[in-house]
Design a protein around this motif. Sequence first.
Motif: not given
Length: 270
Positions: A139-142, A179-184
């Motif tokens: 999910f974070g990569d998308i 974290m990756a989702v939040s950063y976006t």
Amino acid sequence: EPTVRTELMEQIPPIAIFLQESRPKFPAAFFEYLMPIVVRYLTDVNNQVRKAGQEALLILLEQDLVAQSDIENKVCPILLDLSAPDSDDDYKVEAVNIICKMASMLSRTTVEHMLLPRFCELCSDGKLFQVRKICAANFGDICNAVGQEATERLLIPKFFELCSDSVWGMRKACAECFMAVSYTTSPEVRRSKLSPLFINLISDTCRWVRQAAFQSLGPFISTFANPSSAGLYIREDGTLSIRPSAQDVNSNSFQPSNNITVMSSSDNAA
């Protein structure tokens, strides 16, 4: 013989590199002969042949050897067919895996217009939890591939669904990529939407979900920091790092060993 087709697929990337280097002599050989084979083998009846074709495709994309027109007109349509609701289970799982892996290699426009709607559908696939698990793990990569606007408009509602999935492995995967989702997202979305969602994960009934959430707590908190003052930034490989201050650079006191790196969700999921 499947072994012959598998071996052929393994040879496609080096042949493509050779053709690119010798393009004056072979101006269209790859696009006319090799690329159609790669696309066709994505639907081969043999599992090993399909796997070899998928790996060859990802290498070609990573090396930027596939033309944008081929991506949009040949690769994406076949992946959309394979990931359709009525597609065979094995083909669907493989297709969503390729979609997630190739998202970071394509242009934002291509991902948002051609692949994102199908990814959102797959996040809610009620038939195969394996499909939802792949979506959650990547999910974070998308989110990173499509940017803030599309993430907040289309992906965050799907993320809420996955964080509440009845299968604990889904919720664990969401905690790992938090974290990756939040950063976006914007600071307001982090505060008003993602923070309460994270509290739910850290209070989850499953201890594996709680453990993954606690491991992601520090990285998630770091996304609230001001990058200009805290020096925190996300590398291209998805890791959280700290930039040296100007004083450290001027004094030559900053050494590689002082760099603090927190592994992202994609590393944990792997």
